[in-house]
Design a protein around this motif. Sequence first.
Motif, PDB file in Angstrom:
ATOM      1  N   ARG A 174     152.172   6.576  73.067  1.00 36.13           N
ATOM      2  CA  ARG A 174     151.432   7.200  71.962  1.00 36.13           C
ATOM      3  C   ARG A 174     152.240   8.311  71.305  1.00 36.13           C
ATOM      4  O   ARG A 174     152.216   8.465  70.085  1.00 36.13           O
ATOM      5  N   SER A 175     152.962   9.094  72.130  1.00 36.94           N
ATOM      6  CA  SER A 175     153.735  10.186  71.532  1.00 36.94           C
ATOM      7  C   SER A 175     154.889   9.631  70.706  1.00 36.94           C
ATOM      8  O   SER A 175     155.267  10.225  69.696  1.00 36.94           O
ATOM      9  N   GLN A 176     155.435   8.484  71.113  1.00 36.83           N
ATOM     10  CA  GLN A 176     156.507   7.874  70.301  1.00 36.83           C
ATOM     11  C   GLN A 176     155.936   7.362  68.983  1.00 36.83           C
ATOM     12  O   GLN A 176     156.585   7.462  67.944  1.00 36.83           O
ATOM     13  N   ARG A 177     154.724   6.822  69.033  1.00 40.66           N
ATOM     14  CA  ARG A 177     154.088   6.381  67.786  1.00 40.66           C
ATOM     15  C   ARG A 177     153.859   7.564  66.859  1.00 40.66           C
ATOM     16  O   ARG A 177     153.972   7.436  65.647  1.00 40.66           O
ATOM     17  N   LEU A 178     153.545   8.697  67.484  1.00 47.85           N
ATOM     18  CA  LEU A 178     153.318   9.907  66.693  1.00 47.85           C
ATOM     19  C   LEU A 178     154.622  10.393  66.062  1.00 47.85           C
ATOM     20  O   LEU A 178     154.599  11.208  65.143  1.00 47.85           O
ATOM     21  N   ARG A 179     155.747   9.898  66.582  1.00 48.24           N
ATOM     22  CA  ARG A 179     157.039  10.200  65.960  1.00 48.24           C
ATOM     23  C   ARG A 179     157.484   9.031  65.074  1.00 48.24           C
ATOM     24  O   ARG A 179     158.665   8.886  64.758  1.00 48.24           O
ATOM     25  N   GLY A 180     156.531   8.189  64.727  1.00 49.01           N
ATOM     26  CA  GLY A 180     156.793   7.128  63.762  1.00 49.01           C
ATOM     27  C   GLY A 180     157.341   5.842  64.352  1.00 49.01           C
ATOM     28  O   GLY A 180     157.739   4.942  63.610  1.00 49.01           O
TER      29      GLY A 180
ATOM     30  N   CYS B 318     145.892  15.633  68.057  1.00 45.98           N
ATOM     31  CA  CYS B 318     146.988  14.798  67.552  1.00 45.98           C
ATOM     32  C   CYS B 318     146.680  13.305  67.662  1.00 45.98           C
ATOM     33  O   CYS B 318     147.523  12.476  67.318  1.00 45.98           O
ATOM     34  N   LEU B 320     146.112  11.478  70.343  1.00 42.73           N
ATOM     35  CA  LEU B 320     146.487  10.765  71.575  1.00 42.73           C
ATOM     36  C   LEU B 320     145.233  10.324  72.323  1.00 42.73           C
ATOM     37  O   LEU B 320     145.245   9.352  73.067  1.00 42.73           O
ATOM     38  N   LEU B 340     147.880   5.952  64.704  1.00 45.52           N
ATOM     39  CA  LEU B 340     148.648   7.075  65.221  1.00 45.52           C
ATOM     40  C   LEU B 340     149.972   7.248  64.464  1.00 45.52           C
ATOM     41  O   LEU B 340     150.391   8.357  64.150  1.00 45.52           O
ATOM     42  N   ARG B 341     150.607   6.118  64.177  1.00 48.46           N
ATOM     43  CA  ARG B 341     151.918   6.153  63.524  1.00 48.46           C
ATOM     44  C   ARG B 341     151.855   6.819  62.145  1.00 48.46           C
ATOM     45  O   ARG B 341     152.817   7.410  61.675  1.00 48.46           O
ATOM     46  N   ALA B 344     152.602  10.534  61.955  1.00 46.41           N
ATOM     47  CA  ALA B 344     153.959  11.053  62.137  1.00 46.41           C
ATOM     48  C   ALA B 344     154.296  11.928  60.936  1.00 46.41           C
ATOM     49  O   ALA B 344     154.115  11.510  59.784  1.00 46.41           O
ATOM     50  N   VAL B 347     151.273  15.588  62.416  1.00 46.02           N
ATOM     51  CA  VAL B 347     151.043  16.302  63.678  1.00 46.02           C
ATOM     52  C   VAL B 347     152.163  15.937  64.657  1.00 46.02           C
ATOM     53  O   VAL B 347     152.544  14.773  64.761  1.00 46.02           O
ATOM     54  N   GLY B 348     152.657  16.923  65.371  1.00 50.20           N
ATOM     55  CA  GLY B 348     153.655  16.656  66.409  1.00 50.20           C
ATOM     56  C   GLY B 348     153.252  17.386  67.679  1.00 50.20           C
ATOM     57  O   GLY B 348     152.641  18.455  67.613  1.00 50.20           O
ATOM     58  N   ILE B 349     153.570  16.791  68.813  1.00 46.17           N
ATOM     59  CA  ILE B 349     153.201  17.439  70.083  1.00 46.17           C
ATOM     60  C   ILE B 349     154.376  17.443  71.051  1.00 46.17           C
ATOM     61  O   ILE B 349     155.142  16.467  71.118  1.00 46.17           O
ATOM     62  N   PHE B 351     154.802  17.952  75.099  1.00 47.17           N
ATOM     63  CA  PHE B 351     154.012  18.043  76.324  1.00 47.17           C
ATOM     64  C   PHE B 351     154.523  19.161  77.232  1.00 47.17           C
ATOM     65  O   PHE B 351     155.650  19.627  77.083  1.00 47.17           O
ATOM     66  N   LEU B 357     158.977  13.007  76.381  1.00 49.98           N
ATOM     67  CA  LEU B 357     159.329  12.735  74.985  1.00 49.98           C
ATOM     68  C   LEU B 357     160.753  12.208  74.837  1.00 49.98           C
ATOM     69  O   LEU B 357     161.112  11.664  73.804  1.00 49.98           O
ATOM     70  N   GLY B 370     162.703  10.641  64.971  1.00 50.07           N
ATOM     71  CA  GLY B 370     161.487  10.772  64.152  1.00 50.07           C
ATOM     72  C   GLY B 370     161.754  10.618  62.662  1.00 50.07           C
ATOM     73  O   GLY B 370     161.176   9.738  62.006  1.00 50.07           O
ATOM     74  N   ASN B 373     162.579   7.124  61.677  1.00 51.30           N
ATOM     75  CA  ASN B 373     161.386   6.269  61.617  1.00 51.30           C
ATOM     76  C   ASN B 373     160.602   6.487  60.323  1.00 51.30           C
ATOM     77  O   ASN B 373     159.946   5.568  59.830  1.00 51.30           O
ATOM     78  N   LEU B 374     160.670   7.709  59.815  1.00 49.23           N
ATOM     79  CA  LEU B 374     159.958   8.009  58.563  1.00 49.23           C
ATOM     80  C   LEU B 374     160.785   7.634  57.338  1.00 49.23           C
ATOM     81  O   LEU B 374     160.424   7.962  56.206  1.00 49.23           O
ATOM     82  N   SER B 417     163.246  17.800  68.519  1.00 54.46           N
ATOM     83  CA  SER B 417     163.034  16.418  68.076  1.00 54.46           C
ATOM     84  C   SER B 417     161.656  16.244  67.434  1.00 54.46           C
ATOM     85  O   SER B 417     161.478  15.399  66.574  1.00 54.46           O
ATOM     86  N   LEU B 421     160.635  16.437  62.392  1.00 54.46           N
ATOM     87  CA  LEU B 421     159.685  15.706  61.539  1.00 54.46           C
ATOM     88  C   LEU B 421     158.952  16.665  60.589  1.00 54.46           C
ATOM     89  O   LEU B 421     158.203  16.222  59.723  1.00 54.46           O
TER      90      LEU B 421
END
Lengths: 287, 506
Positions: A174-180, B318, B320, B340-341, B344, B347-349, B351, B357, B370, B373-374, B417, B421
Amino acid sequence: MFICKSKLESRTKIIIMMIIGCLVILLDSPSALLVCFLASILLVVSSMPTLKQIRLLLIFLFFTTWGLIYSQGIFYNAFPRTVLITLVPVDFPLIGKWTGGIHVYREGLFHGIIQSLRFNSTLVIGCYIVWSTQPRDLLLALSQLRVPGALAFMVTTALHFIPVIASEAAAVIRSQRLRGARYLRFNLFASVRGVVNSFRPILAGNIRHATNLGESVESRGFSPETSMQRTSLRSSQMGRLDYGLIAVLSLCLICVIALKVLYFCYANGIYYGSWLRGLYTFTREIL
Amino acid sequence: MVPIQIEDLSYTYPSRETPTLNGINAQISPGDFVLLTGPTGCGKSTFLRTINGLIPHSSGGTLTGTVCINNTDVSTQPLATTCQQVSLLFQNPDDQLFCTLVEDEIAFGLENLGIPPDKIRQRITTALEQVGLSGFENRRIAELSGGEKQRIALASICAMQPQVLLLDEPTSHLDPRATRDILNIVKQLNTDLGITIVLATHRVKQVQHLCNRVWLMHEGNLRLDLPKNEAFQDDTIFHNLGVELPDSTDTTTPMSTKRTSLQHSNGTILGVHKLRFQYPNSDINAVSDVSLKVSRGEVVAVMGENGSGKTTLLHLICGLLRPTAGEVKVDGKTTQQIKLRKFAGKVGIVFQNPDLLLQAETVRSEVRFGPKNLKVKPDKLNALVNDTLTQFRLSDFAEEAPYSLSRGQRQRVAVASTFSLHPDIFLLDEPTSGQDARHLQSMMDRLCNQIRQQNKTLMFATHNIELTQKYADRILLMHEGKLIYDGSPITAFNDQELIEKCSLTF
């Protein structure tokens, strides 16, 4: 992880799993395999699983059964085979000619049922052991069964960390998806690379957890070399039920092996005894 | 009693060329309480593992020199013998507890030593009394709080009646009240039973009043080994190494890190409305009826006791986790309705464990992941990556594998990282975990400066009051899943009842 109740000693559970594992390999008939499967289900029921565990088991069983039957139905390549349904006819452009048609075969489905009964019997017993045994009892049982210490610890920690790994894997993805990140793409290579990369933090996490736990138990005196001098707060003696069950299942296994050997000798012209005809028939029809 | 003599101790891990411990000489007298501190990656944990024999018994590598307990070298006696004299408590209770029930966990070590069951029961009762958890024998470990779990871990080694107790950052995962409880128990073991203590920590302030000796490590060397009253007379060395000082009360707020009136918000970026979340198999709401609004440019601290719902709230924000009820709106869009994608860049998290990550082969590709990917254009992408690496002082490690770096550096990579984004909302879960004072301050300074310059929003979950006082404009106090305070940090910290309720008193 919720631990169910079970009256059987941990060693007994492992031995039962091994015996049933051997039986499902030796047996060929759906009825005999169904008996093995039902016996496995009976064990799970006896441990009074939670509703969530029952639901999880049903999901496992559904997907393995469906997957095995369907795949065997399509990819069955032994003869004779009877076409039940045609998915792609032979004259279908390109794919039809290339594959010779895609069909579901009756014998394949039958073979799939047998394979799924084999697989599901061991799957159910595996779930029974994981759900009804504390990690420390499992570790002790494996040590008492003379399984090498390192291997015993590896098996136990793997089971111990299943819930942790599952939650970390979900967090990573999920966190990777959140990074696109996109896992499903037209570019197969990129998709595979994405999945492989996501495994890296999960694997690193597993190694870290296992190392920490290993150090923790070693710091508390656990060692494969000293497992025989180990005492136990709870008595873990095998009782009558344990011995009885192991005896009955062992007897079943010995009988099945003996009957299979006799039948093999008869079928290959090595030995034939007319007084054994009843057993030959039983083996062919029932086992 | 067991005197420990350490002579010319050096150790190199199997995969490394440089030694992690380098010619350490020290002595521990019976009844000592030693505070072991030093910057992240200085070798504290490795040092403790050589004292209890885990190194070399459970690791490869090259060990030279000796650690002698009662004149016996620990490298020559079995670990099972050493563990009866020296016990080690680890950082994270979840990684060291092995059983399902409390009683079984405490019994585990005693069973390994071959102690008869009737004596095991007696020792379990005594150990639980020592850690203040009498009557917990049949409790399930999974149902205990973080502080209780760590006390059970402590009980499980106390039951083995060691004469020396080594503690490796035992409170880094705990809230201030649980930290206080653990440290009080450790001090009691030291004074009442005469157990020798070596406690490794970054939080010098919390431990300095308990110890009688201080060890300061740096790059594998023992730079300072003095009685407490001499050790802190000259704090230059602590300051130079970036280690927390016992009397530091640095709550000053540089203009660059606190919001000024000129930097006020440009509207709401985050809206949370009657948010509720229940984990599967749980009857309790991890987050219950939380409503709040956060504006652009705000730095918000989320505080509360262990298990109060801080991390769950961040994960809900975020996307999750999906709310059981209520909604989270980011920039006017409900998180439940969007993949979720698609969040991007919004929101970034990061942990609490930054390793979750890190997935790329080099630090550069991790930071690039990141934005790439964008679909940031290649010329802009390179500039963005280089800029981020420079901002977070990672340029020197750009081509190295993230996993080869120290914990502090890995966290910086994780932050960089996510930061690359440029998310509107940056979520940071317990940034203090495993960080020394210098690394933490350096990272937070950079992050807060960037967040404010770009008018973004930062929310961080922490137990650290000083961190909140220094960086946060606003504080959210969580208690049993509920938001019980939302406002100024100064007002909150002046309300004794409130901070007591949230276990924030030390």
